[in-house]
Design an enzyme around this catalytic site. Sequence first.
Site, PDB file in Angstrom:
ATOM      1  CE  LYS A 199      15.783  30.829  32.638  1.00 50.81           C
ATOM      2  NZ  LYS A 199      15.396  30.838  34.021  1.00 50.81           N
ATOM      3  CD  GLU A 274       4.174  41.810  37.543  1.00 50.50           C
ATOM      4  OE1 GLU A 274       4.452  42.943  37.909  1.00 50.50           O
ATOM      5  OE2 GLU A 274       4.361  40.822  38.202  1.00 50.50           O
ATOM      6  CB  CYS A 316       6.192  42.996  41.500  1.00 57.93           C
ATOM      7  SG  CYS A 316       4.407  42.107  41.450  1.00 57.93           S
ATOM      8  CD  GLU A 415      11.647  46.213  41.229  1.00 58.67           C
ATOM      9  OE1 GLU A 415      10.597  45.707  41.505  1.00 58.67           O
ATOM     10  OE2 GLU A 415      12.302  46.207  40.075  1.00 58.67           O
TER      11      GLU A 415
END
Length: 523
Positions: A199, A274, A316, A415
């Site tokens: 996906k 991750e 990231c 973040e």
Amino acid sequence: MFRTLNATRHSSISITRTTKSAQMSTLMNFVNGSFVSANDNETIDNINPATLEVVSKIPRSKASDVEDAIACASRAAVEWGNTSISERAALLEKVAVKLEASLNEFALAESLDSGKPLKLAQNVDIPRAIANLRFFASAAGSHPSSYYRTDGPNMEAVNYTDSKPLGVVALITPWNLPLYLLTWKIAPALMMGNSIVAKPSEMTPTTASMIADLFDQCGAPKGLLNVLHGLGAEVGAPMVSHRTVKAISFTGGTSTGAHVAVTAAKRFTKASLELGGKNATIVFADKFQGVGGEERLDEVAKAVTRITFLNSGQICLCGSRILVESSILPQFQERLLHHTKQLVVGDPLDATTDIGPVSSMQHRDKVQSYIDLGISEGGTVLCGGGPPSHMPTGAYLTPTLIGGLNTDSRTATEEIFGPVATIHSFETEADAVRMANCTDYGLSASVWTNDLERGHRVSRNLDVGMVWVNTWLHRDLRTAFGGVKDSGLGREGGNYSLDFFSEKKNICIALNQSSPPMPGSMK
């Protein structure tokens, strides 16, 4: 892969910039070797964040689509699991050759979906996808198997480890590096003999269907690679909770990753996660001592600009906290601001553009809210701070640096995942390490110093999974990739990926047939 409204599927398509007058395309799921609509024929608009126009419509798949895809993958897993390593590698190499020949087409699709500069997709994303396929095609052939000889007074034996396929695996990938990360998971999963249900993000779906088309052209067995489009709650959730799925590889946000981890734990399903990052870039004054110090300072400031703002800060591994030794902060900050202001914000298809839009208007609003939060927390916007006046349409933000914040403020520890970074000063090495470690994340860091002993020492003391010293994003695909704390679970890359996508079986064979085994002699 695509169909135009009231038309049949094309095996390939020439992708151009979408305009309001252009014919609308509909992207398809890829299940059991065919491109198909969602079972209920619902669709979602795929929006170009640079123009806010609809690039295509994609299937809004549901649990029934997941059931169909997993059933097909389950049938394919038996045959594929019995193929040789060389047969699997040959398929990946064929796909790599076709992808290389279609590099510009894939790069354009990536740019239109995500808003990243076309030159970035051409020079980084698609070449890395090609490298992923070729690397794992080669690495699996040398995947180590442990071997031990056991000698005793009554029995001699050998033990060795066999790697077996898992079966059906679920791959869920994010919008920031769509094909780059999808191939990073597809390649090792296939090389270890598994079938796949994947996906991609609903925000960047196109290249997932395009790579499925290449696998089909290269003779991949029906059901080996299945691609489902749709929303996470409607597609991703039934994928990861399905009883047939034997492993889940997820790259995405930490909150979603936590749900995946809980779901996987309930079924004892292998999971590799991750997740997010709030990475520190640590700059020591000794880097600029001696002859040529001013030139090195400018070079490092330019490098830190790239670390901070590549792909609009939507990687990231980007460094969103810049920690600079206090004695050089004024000079370093001046050069950093200079290079940041030189970045060209504009049309992603323009070769001069450095910074395109962020992924969506919703994400732009989120990133802007953190800039506003930084101001309310007492920070000073040193440059940027909002949308550029010359790009009134699209999800654009100017590269933003914020100073004057405490290192434990929300803006400096949460973040943001956009073109925003905070800059701080430190007095001692211990201060730098403490500041770097004061977040819930622990993905990566970079350290800039001429003292290699310090480089080793600081690297060991940082609570992260990866550290670069005097470089950044210098990747060797054999090495461990992953983070600690809220940045994830497990490691990817090289043998770490191959081990994850396989089941280990120890086989013990007695060499001395005349002597019976000694039960209970060793655990």
